[in-house]
Each structure stands twice: as C-alpha cells, then as structure tokens.
Design an enzyme around this catalytic site. Structure first.
Site, PDB file in Angstrom:
ATOM      1  N   ASP A   1       0.829  -1.205   0.000  1.00 24.68           N
ATOM      2  CA  ASP A   1       0.000   0.000   0.000  1.00 24.68           C
ATOM      3  C   ASP A   1       0.871   1.267   0.000  1.00 24.68           C
ATOM      4  OD1 ASP A   1      -2.345   1.482   0.124  1.00 24.68           O
ATOM      5  OD2 ASP A   1      -3.168   0.377   1.826  1.00 24.68           O
TER       6      ASP A   1
ATOM      7  N   ASP B   1     -10.648   1.976  -3.541  1.00 21.73           N
ATOM      8  CA  ASP B   1     -11.200   1.644  -2.225  1.00 21.73           C
ATOM      9  C   ASP B   1     -12.723   1.632  -2.259  1.00 21.73           C
ATOM     10  OD1 ASP B   1      -8.903   1.178  -0.912  1.00 21.73           O
ATOM     11  OD2 ASP B   1      -8.849   3.049   0.227  1.00 21.73           O
TER      12      ASP B   1
HETATM   13  C1  DGJ Z   1      -5.924   1.758   1.838  1.00 24.46           C
HETATM   14  C2  DGJ Z   1      -6.253   0.562   1.015  1.00 24.46           C
HETATM   15  O1  DGJ Z   1      -6.694   0.937  -0.246  1.00 24.46           O
HETATM   16  C3  DGJ Z   1      -7.287  -0.285   1.753  1.00 24.46           C
HETATM   17  O2  DGJ Z   1      -7.685  -1.369   0.962  1.00 24.46           O
HETATM   18  C4  DGJ Z   1      -6.671  -0.749   3.034  1.00 24.46           C
HETATM   19  O3  DGJ Z   1      -5.610  -1.613   2.770  1.00 24.46           O
HETATM   20  C5  DGJ Z   1      -6.217   0.440   3.859  1.00 24.46           C
HETATM   21  N1  DGJ Z   1      -5.380   1.314   3.108  1.00 24.46           N
HETATM   22  C6  DGJ Z   1      -5.495  -0.014   5.091  1.00 24.46           C
HETATM   23  O4  DGJ Z   1      -4.971   1.015   5.793  1.00 24.46           O
END
Ligand code: DGJ
Length: 728
Positions: free
Chosen positions: A446, A512
């Site tokens: 991430d 997301d």
């Molecule tokens: C952002 C990501 O896009 C989510 O899927 C998740 O992993 C969160 N971060 C976790 O902090």
C-alpha cells in the site's frame, strides 16, 4: 532524399514510418495502421509527400516534430529537451546523428552536439502487438553541470485526431472520464503527487471526433513511471498535433554532473480503431511477458472492510473458515497486524508482528489459513512512517523533509527516503525476514499519501525520482529473493497504476470504493491500461462502506466477475443463503476465469446511458461472456436493443443468461429467452416473467454486433450475465 532515408517498422498491425534523411534526428511520418509491405521508393515518396509546406510569415525551412524536437530544428512548440548550464548557456543544442541502427521492430539513435557537450540516445521499439515504446537518455559530456528541466518523448498524431479523452478523479472515485475538443493549444495532465495519483489519467487519448470504445481512430500515450509525470496534447497553428510524455522533474532534480546521464522512463503509445483495440494492444503486450501472471488468479478474501483494525485470532480464523467454505483461495490480512498499529495514527515503520495482538506471531493464523487450503497474504506499506513509531523516533533522518519542518501530513503519516541506504536496508531486511519466517504467498503493498516537499533530509534536494527508482530496486530485490511471492500495488486504492509498477506486481487494487455502480466506470477506464486479470475486483458488504448505497450481492458479483475476483466483507455475518449465493458466484467466476483472464475486453458504446454492456471474448472467438447492467432507471421501458460487440461475425453463438444472475429482482422471477423471439426479462414487480427455461437462442456474431438483442427488463442497479458459446 534517397530510398534508404526512410525506415519502416512493422508489428502487430502497426506501422511506424520514420524519415531518417540527413544527419538530423528521425521524424515520424506515420504511426498507426499497418501500411503493408511497401517498397523503398514508395516509402521515400510518402516521406516527401508528408513534408510541410513553406508558408508566408513562416520559417524558410518548415519543420516537423522529430523524436526530440528542439529550437535549432525550427521547432517552436513544446520541446523534447529543456535544459541549460549556469546562466542559461547551451539552452539550444543542435543534435547531429552519430549512429543509427534499426531492425524491423526497433531503432536506436545516438546524436550529439559536441559544442554544447550533450549526447542523446533514443530507443524506439514496437512490441508484438504494435505497442510503441520510446526512451531517451541525455549525457552531459562537459565538465560543468547541465540541468535538465525536461526530457520528453514526442508522439505525433494523425490529422484526424480532433477530440481528447483523459480521466480524473479522487480517492474513492478514480478514473472519471472527461472529453473535450482538441483545439489549438495545449492540454496538460501532470502529476506532482510523488505517485501517479488518484486523479491521474492512465493514458491521454486523442482521436476522431466522437471516437468510442468500438470505433474511431484513436491514439493514446502513457508514462510507465510511478513518480511525477506529465502528459501533454498539443495542436499547433502549423497543423501539427502530438502528445509529449515524460517524467516531471522537480527543480534541480535533473542536474547532471560531468559524465552523468539522465534516462526517461519508457513512454508508451498505443492506437486502435476504438478504445478497446487500443487497450488490447497494451493487454497483449503485457500478456506476452514471460513474467505475466498465468496461473489461475486465486479468489481472494481481504480482511480490511471485514474487520478493519479489529485483529483477533479467533475472529480471523472463523473468517478464513467461512471463506474456504465458499471457495476462496487466498486470505489477505490487511492493515493492523504490526507493532503499535491499533488505528491509523501510529505504527507505520515498525514492521514487527505486534506482540500484544499476536502473542505467538502470525504463525497460528497462517497455519489455520493454509490448513484450509488457502494461500496467506499480508498487507504492508513500506514507504510510509507514522511520527508516532519506534522507527520515526530512532531515525528522523530517514524521513523525507526539506529541513526544519515536516511536510504537511497525509493520513497522519510521512514518507521514508528509500534512497537513503540505511532506510532501504532496514526495509529490505524487515520484508525479507517476514517473507522468510512466515508462509506468505502475497503482499498487498500500500501507499496511502501523496508526497509533498519530498526532499532528502541531509541535502534538501528533491527526492521523488530517487525514491521511485529505489522503490523499483526494493521490489526487484524482494522478487529476486522470493520469486514465488505475488505483490499487489495499492495506493489508497488506485493511486499508483502505471506500467512501471505493473512490471513488478501481479495486480492493482482498482479503488477503495467497491460500490458496483461506481466501479463500472472506474473498471472500464482502468481496463484501458490494465488487463482484467491484474485488476482487483471485490464483492463488499451489501451497504457500501464508501457510498452508503445498498447493492444486492448479485449486482456486486456481476460487476466484479471479470477481474481478479475477491470478497471484502465479514462472511461470518452473512446468513447461510447469502453465503450459498456467494459460493455460486465464486464457482461461476472460477468456471470462466480462464476466458476472463486471457480474452479480449469489449465495451459497447452506450446508446442509452442507463445501460452498460461489456464482455470478454475469447481470442479464437469460440466463447464469450457479457454482463448487461441496468445502471439507473431508463427513460424508456423496455430499454430496447443492446448490441454485443467484438464477436466473430460469421460464427453462430448459443446465447443464454447464466445462473445465478438470472433472477430479475426481489420478485425473483427467472429471466429467460422468449421462445422464438428476443430475450425477455422478468419485470420487477408483477410483470411478465420468462418461460423459466435456461435455453437461449442462436445468433451470429454479426447479428449480435449489428442488430443486437432486447435488453432484459431489470431493476435499476442490477445486472445479468450472458454466455455465448460457438456452435461447432
Ligand atoms: C488503503 C487501502 O486501499 C485499503 O484497501 C486498506 O488496505 C487500507 N489502506 C489499510 O490502511
């Protein structure tokens, strides 16, 4: 001009014709449709015919964009190179070709301005599917420093390019399309976020007015780079049209000391009759790589929206067991497993398993997950650091900042300087240890903030270029040490999607936002660059966590169906029926994933904006699956016909609506084809149901693509899945 003054590169239905006459840099005469076998004299005539006319008020030597257009050629628009020595000296080099080599698929040119002390190397390559790549390098041959402000590749466009398409967006809504006429002037899309960004356009397209997914000649350009970049479409008053693409260098970032070289990332151009064909060139190119993920993409359960930071061995074990029961193949433990990470304010950087939450480490969970037959995956965010972490307290000098102050924070976090050798070594050691000590098959990597004032702490010099190449080096080294581990690129969802990162990862997290209504556009426009098998597409909770909208499971699953399929909700809270439904969708995906992940993506151009039709057609045309979506209520009812494009014209297909997507809505009347006619749908409330049979009809690809079929009557925000199988 002689017959040898023209080079014709050909591959994958694409021709690139270059005028290489004289000692000047090559000029693109044509980039697009294959011109076939052409003799040297016709090529040379073509190059002559394409030379610009001398006009009143103009220069005596009219010029066109070379592969590196500069002022000394008479070029008065966006230059390929901007730079100078102290005081502005050598701002206008004049390059003379020293060496040029080419074969059928590529060309390599070295040119020099000895007086200015600059040598440029240009690489041009056509991939198997006709994808065009360009890369430029500039070497400083003098003793004094040369500052490169910009070094960019130029992609000339045909005269028919009259309309621009790119995408913008934000967190939770990446890849929103925007169109505009391509008028004289410049349309610039730049990223200054230290990552491409949620608003980044993956490609900048220019095409015939009204071009769509299925028609209209269109060219698109992409920067294969995970840092700052710039794409710019330019139309001039001399009838030139082109896209320039390159890394966006911060002030001073392109400083070359004596003998140093700056090399651009690969800049990539595609074209097609319609966006689908342009996208297919990229997909085919990626799929031809020996490293391209070719094993069945494991159906994934990601824990984020299921449990967030609430990590508990028993709860997660129950989730894994429920996942295994419905056919999930990979279990990914998201954020929250490492030291001090009880929420998103602390802990980033402390890449040790949290002893409080996981007293026996991750092994007990991993053992249960793998005993269920699932792979185990783990979330990391290596480039980031919370100031509230042991790492930040111990090594503030590893954090990017310009001196006395911290940059404005994002998600309470700062960014590590990966180009700092000790920071790099720490991360490599931590990640390597995690992968060595645990049975981990997958990393979700991430990156949750844009970079600001990203400077090496010691020097105060800009660091985005260096940290981007250091990130690549870190990924490359980890992959070398752990060749079996797959990696996902996630950046607050889809904020780091580019061919640089895709060279080192097996998939991207598209967004997301997993609300299927939002995902429709997002996935269609991400798919212009990224093949379906590399796009993470999940089913979430019935009520979307990011939009608050409710979407039935069937709709979510149908929209996610073609991608790297996954689930992101607490399965243990679903009742048995819902889990059984989900299991049917998982089974449907698995049955067809070989097609989804090797076939051609097709998108029908919308006639009625309330409807979306997209599909995947096998390369040999023998089978296809389409998803027909009713996005919103239509103005007319029935909607009328929709076409299913991209099928093989003369092939006869058996067409049927597939279970479990054959239920019309809450009334649950079964959709089917009316005997002897167009398909009918069960009406939402007490309307006419189909005849209950799963039998479909037989239509040719041409009929389906030209005449179409009646859109089933569906509730808004629902979809059906249609299978097409060629009659032998
Ligand atoms: C952002 C990501 O896009 C989510 O899927 C998740 O992993 C969160 N971060 C976790 O902090």
């Amino acid at each position: 001009m002689t017959d040898t003054d023209v080079v014709h590169l050909r591959a994958g239905g694409t021709s690139l014709v270059l005028d290489v006459s004289g000692d000047r840099l090559p000029v693109v005469v044509h980039w697009g449709a294959d011109l076939g076998e052409v003799g040297p004299s016709a090529l040379s005539s073509l190059a002559r015919a394409a030379r610009p006319q001398r006009v009143s008020g103009g220069l005596d030597e009219p010029t066109r964009a070379s592969l590196l257009p500069v002022e000394s050629d008479g070029w008065q628009y966006e230059p390929g190179l901007s730079g100078s020595r102290a005081g502005g000296v050598d701002f206008s080099p004049r390059f003379t070709v020293l060496d040029r080599r080419n074969d059928e698929r590529g060309m390599h040119v070295v040119a020099q301005d000895a007086k200015a002390g600059l040598t440029v190397t240009i690489e041009v390559a056509l991939g198997v599917s006709g994808l065009l790549r360009q890369r430029l390098s500039l070497r400083n041959d003098h003793d004094t420093e040369y500052l490169v402000a910009a070094l960019q590749a130029t992609f000339p466009l045909p005269a028919t390019a009259r309309e621009l398409l790119d995408t913008t967006g934000r967190h939770l809504k990446e890849r929103s399309p925007q169109r505009q006429p391509f008028t004289v002037g410049e349309h610039v899309r730049a990223s200054r976020r230290g990552r491409p960004g949620a608003d980044a356009t993956l490609l900048l397209f220019a095409g015939e007015t009204g071009f769509g997914f299925r028609s209209g000649t269109v060219h698109g350009v992409h920067a294969a780079w995970s840092g700052n970049h710039r794409l710019s479409a330019v139309r001039t008053s001399t009838a030139d049209a082109f896209v320039v693409a390159g890394e966006l260098l911060a002030p001073g970032e392109g400083l070359l000391r004596a003998g140093e070289t700056y090399t651009t990332p690969w800049l990539v151009g595609t074209w097609g009759e319609g966006l689908d064909e342009a996208a297919a060139r990229i997909h085919d190119d990626l799929r031809a790589r020996p490293t391209h993920p070719s094993s069945p993409r494991p159906v994934t359960l990601n824990t984020w929206e299921a449990v967030y930071f609430d990590h508990d061995l028993e709860r997660l074990s129950a989730l894994a067991a429920a996942a295994a029961e419905i056919g999930v193949e990979r279990f990914v433990l998201d954020d929250g497993w490492f030291r001090h990470r009880r929420d998103d304010t602390a802990g980033l950087g402390d890449w040790f398993v949290d002893e409080g939450v996981w007293p026996d480490g991750l092994t007990p969970l991993i053992e249960r997950v793998t005993a269920l037959g699932l792979e185990f995956g783990l979330w990391v965010e290596p480039e980031m650091v919370n100031l509230d972490s042991d790492l930040a307290r111990a090594h503030p000098e590893w954090i990017l900042h310009p001196g006395e102050r911290w940059p404005v924070s994002g998600r309470q976090q700062q960014v590590l300087d990966l180009a700092h050798p000790d920071a790099f070594a720490y991360l490599l050691e931590r990640l390597d240890a995690l992968l060595t000590e645990n049975d981990i098959a997958y990393l979700k990597w991430d990156h949750n903030r844009d970079l600001l004032e990203a400077a090496h702490a010691a020097s105060g010099r800009p660091a985005v270029h260096d940290t981007t190449t250091a990130l690549y080096a870190l990924l490359d080294e980890l992959r070398r040490r752990h060749p079996g581990v797959e990696i996902e690129s996630c950046a607050s969802g889809g904020a780091r999607v580019d061919l640089g990162i895709l060279e080192r990862t097996e998939r991207i997290w598209v967004s997301d936002c997993i609300d299927p209504l939002e995902r429709l556009d997002n996935q269609a426009y991400t798919n212009l660059l990224v093949p379906a098998e590399m796009m993470g597409q999940h089913v979430g909770a019935e009520r979307s966590h990011s939009t608050g909208r409710t979407a039935p499971l069937a709709f979510q699953a149908a929209v996610a169906l073609f991608g790297h399929f996954g689930i992101e909700t607490d399965l243990t809270r679903l009742d048995e029926d819902a889990r059984a439904d989900l299991a049917r969708w998982v089974a449907l995906h698995k049955r067809h994933r070989a097609l989804f992940h090797t076939g051609r993506s097709v998108h029908a151009d919308p006639v009625d904006p309330s409807v979306d039709v997209r599909g995947v057609v096998a390369d040999d045309g023998r089978e296809a699956v389409f998803v027909l979506t009713q996005r919103t209520a239509s103005t007319t009812l029935p909607v009328g016909r929709v076409v299913l494009p991209g099928l093989f014209s003369s092939t006869e297909y058996d067409v049927r609506i597939l279970p479990p997507a054959d239920l019309a809505g809450p009334g649950q009347s079964r959709l089917a084809w009316a005997a002897g006619g167009m398909p009918v749908g069960g009406a939402p409330a007490g309307g006419v149901p189909g005849d209950g049979s799963a039998d479909g009809m037989t239509l040719t690809g041409r009929m389906l693509g030209v005449v179409g079929v009646e859109m089933p009557v569906l509730l808004p925000a629902s979809a059906v899945v249609v299978e097409l199988v060629a009659r032998s």
